[in-house]
Design a protein around this motif. Sequence first.
Motif, PDB file in Angstrom:
ATOM      1  N   CYS A   1      20.425  18.129  46.919  1.00  0.00           N
ATOM      2  CA  CYS A   1      20.215  18.989  45.745  1.00  0.00           C
ATOM      3  C   CYS A   1      20.049  20.448  46.179  1.00  0.00           C
ATOM      4  O   CYS A   1      20.574  21.352  45.520  1.00  0.00           O
ATOM      5  CB  CYS A   1      19.015  18.511  44.938  1.00  0.00           C
ATOM      6  N   ASP A   2      19.340  20.659  47.273  1.00  0.00           N
ATOM      7  CA  ASP A   2      19.172  22.031  47.778  1.00  0.00           C
ATOM      8  C   ASP A   2      20.527  22.618  48.196  1.00  0.00           C
ATOM      9  O   ASP A   2      20.841  23.759  47.867  1.00  0.00           O
ATOM     10  CB  ASP A   2      18.208  22.053  48.973  1.00  0.00           C
ATOM     11  N   GLU A   3      21.301  21.805  48.904  1.00  0.00           N
ATOM     12  CA  GLU A   3      22.601  22.299  49.403  1.00  0.00           C
ATOM     13  C   GLU A   3      23.557  22.647  48.269  1.00  0.00           C
ATOM     14  O   GLU A   3      24.302  23.617  48.350  1.00  0.00           O
ATOM     15  CB  GLU A   3      23.262  21.224  50.296  1.00  0.00           C
ATOM     16  N   ARG A   4      23.528  21.812  47.196  1.00  0.00           N
ATOM     17  CA  ARG A   4      24.536  21.989  46.134  1.00  0.00           C
ATOM     18  C   ARG A   4      23.978  22.658  44.877  1.00  0.00           C
ATOM     19  O   ARG A   4      24.655  22.710  43.855  1.00  0.00           O
ATOM     20  CB  ARG A   4      25.121  20.619  45.765  1.00  0.00           C
ATOM     21  N   ASP A   5      22.760  23.141  44.937  1.00  0.00           N
ATOM     22  CA  ASP A   5      22.094  23.728  43.769  1.00  0.00           C
ATOM     23  C   ASP A   5      22.141  22.797  42.544  1.00  0.00           C
ATOM     24  O   ASP A   5      22.557  23.167  41.457  1.00  0.00           O
ATOM     25  CB  ASP A   5      22.699  25.104  43.423  1.00  0.00           C
ATOM     26  N   ILE A   6      21.729  21.564  42.808  1.00  0.00           N
ATOM     27  CA  ILE A   6      21.640  20.532  41.758  1.00  0.00           C
ATOM     28  C   ILE A   6      20.152  20.277  41.536  1.00  0.00           C
ATOM     29  O   ILE A   6      19.355  20.352  42.476  1.00  0.00           O
ATOM     30  CB  ILE A   6      22.336  19.231  42.245  1.00  0.00           C
ATOM     31  N   LEU A   7      19.761  19.958  40.302  1.00  0.00           N
ATOM     32  CA  LEU A   7      18.336  19.731  40.036  1.00  0.00           C
ATOM     33  C   LEU A   7      17.963  18.268  40.287  1.00  0.00           C
ATOM     34  O   LEU A   7      18.655  17.355  39.808  1.00  0.00           O
ATOM     35  CB  LEU A   7      17.988  20.125  38.598  1.00  0.00           C
ATOM     36  N   LEU A   8      16.905  18.081  41.021  1.00  0.00           N
ATOM     37  CA  LEU A   8      16.392  16.727  41.267  1.00  0.00           C
ATOM     38  C   LEU A   8      15.327  16.431  40.215  1.00  0.00           C
ATOM     39  O   LEU A   8      14.309  17.124  40.134  1.00  0.00           O
ATOM     40  CB  LEU A   8      15.799  16.637  42.680  1.00  0.00           C
TER      41      LEU A   8
END
Length: 394
Positions: A207-214
């Motif tokens: 999520c950090d790498e792809r700017d996705i929300l966990l």
Amino acid sequence: MDFKDQSHLVQTYKKFDITLERGEGVYLFDVQGKKYLDFASGIGVCALGYANADYNAALKTQIDKIIHTSNLFYNEQIAKASANLAKACGLSRVFFTNSGTEACEGAMKVARKYAFNKGIKGAHFIAMKNSFHGRSLGALSLTSNAKYQKPFKPLICGVQYAKFNDFKSVQKLVRDKTCAIFVETVQGEGGISPATHKFYTSLRRLCDERDILLVADEIQCGMGRSGKFFAYEHFGVLPDIVLSAKALGCGASVGAFAVSERVASKSLDLGDHGSTYGGNPFACAAINAVFEIYEKQNILQNVTNLTPTLEKALNSIKKEFKFIKKRSGLGLMQGLRFHKSVKVAEVIKEAQKRGLLLLSCGENELRFLPPLIIRQEHIDEMQERLIKSLNEFL
Ligand SMILES: Cc1ncc(COP(=O)(O)O)c(C=O)c1O
């Protein structure tokens, strides 16, 4: 009046043949006065058991002051409740809802808006197989249960399901349009299954790498059930959004989603979301009472102390009865998976005859969600009654 009269209710619930009247501690009593040891806690809601004097007094006091104001006005209780929840979950901005489902809906909107602000329209979600997030059209879209979904299609577009605890299966589904990954830290309705440390930390990294929300759905496993306020604390990981409900109100119907400061500042703006009842003074007084009592009664420590006892009792039951396949769980959220030869629904009925309330989940699994105030003697009592019930199936 016939308390079992269902003629004016929409028939969506298959009920047990018990009419409950009152509760005291970890026990419930039906209208005939029969006493039940409660290992279901209103599906994980009544963490403080029943008739807790401090909780009841806080609610009564608030009723006499004011129950509802709408979110157009300030109130002491919502200010306190948001601070309490933010401190407990480690995310600084809270939105109160009336249920877990609504918390999930709100989080979906946060994620879509976060992506929208980056120029992504119609962003996609990843959820897990065997998940449960609620029954409204949005939450149901994330609930990967074909039976629940089928009659209500089309649901929200762009939802894909990865295999729980299989990081590669998540990686395979990630697209540029993916805005959020929804995961129950411990799966509940689909069968009790805790996330592994590796899976959770890998999700965080992805999520950090792809700017996705966990998004951590902690509606069932949160609020102390694992021995920490939120189960993700066991992994040293902080999600971007956390969903809470059930034991957050311990009986008052409340829910919430909390988001990090960073995500809050890049997602919902004034007018983007709302709820008439959400976070009203009555609901928030309940939340504040829950946090106060958790501290006063050392609830988290009690869960941590009793978890090995419950696990030992369930392991020994599993060993004794060959038709039990597996025990799994975290803290006071445990499951015993049965082979097909014995139906869990029948076991629950036998247990009820012996004054023990249990739940089912998954395909054929017995679920244990006791109030978090239980003591060793209650686990012993549960074990004795359950063994007597299981003997019927030998
Ligand atoms: C993990 C999880 N998410 C969401 C929900 C839905 O919550 P509610 O029934 O309060 O709407 C539940 C309810 O069982 C749940 O266990």
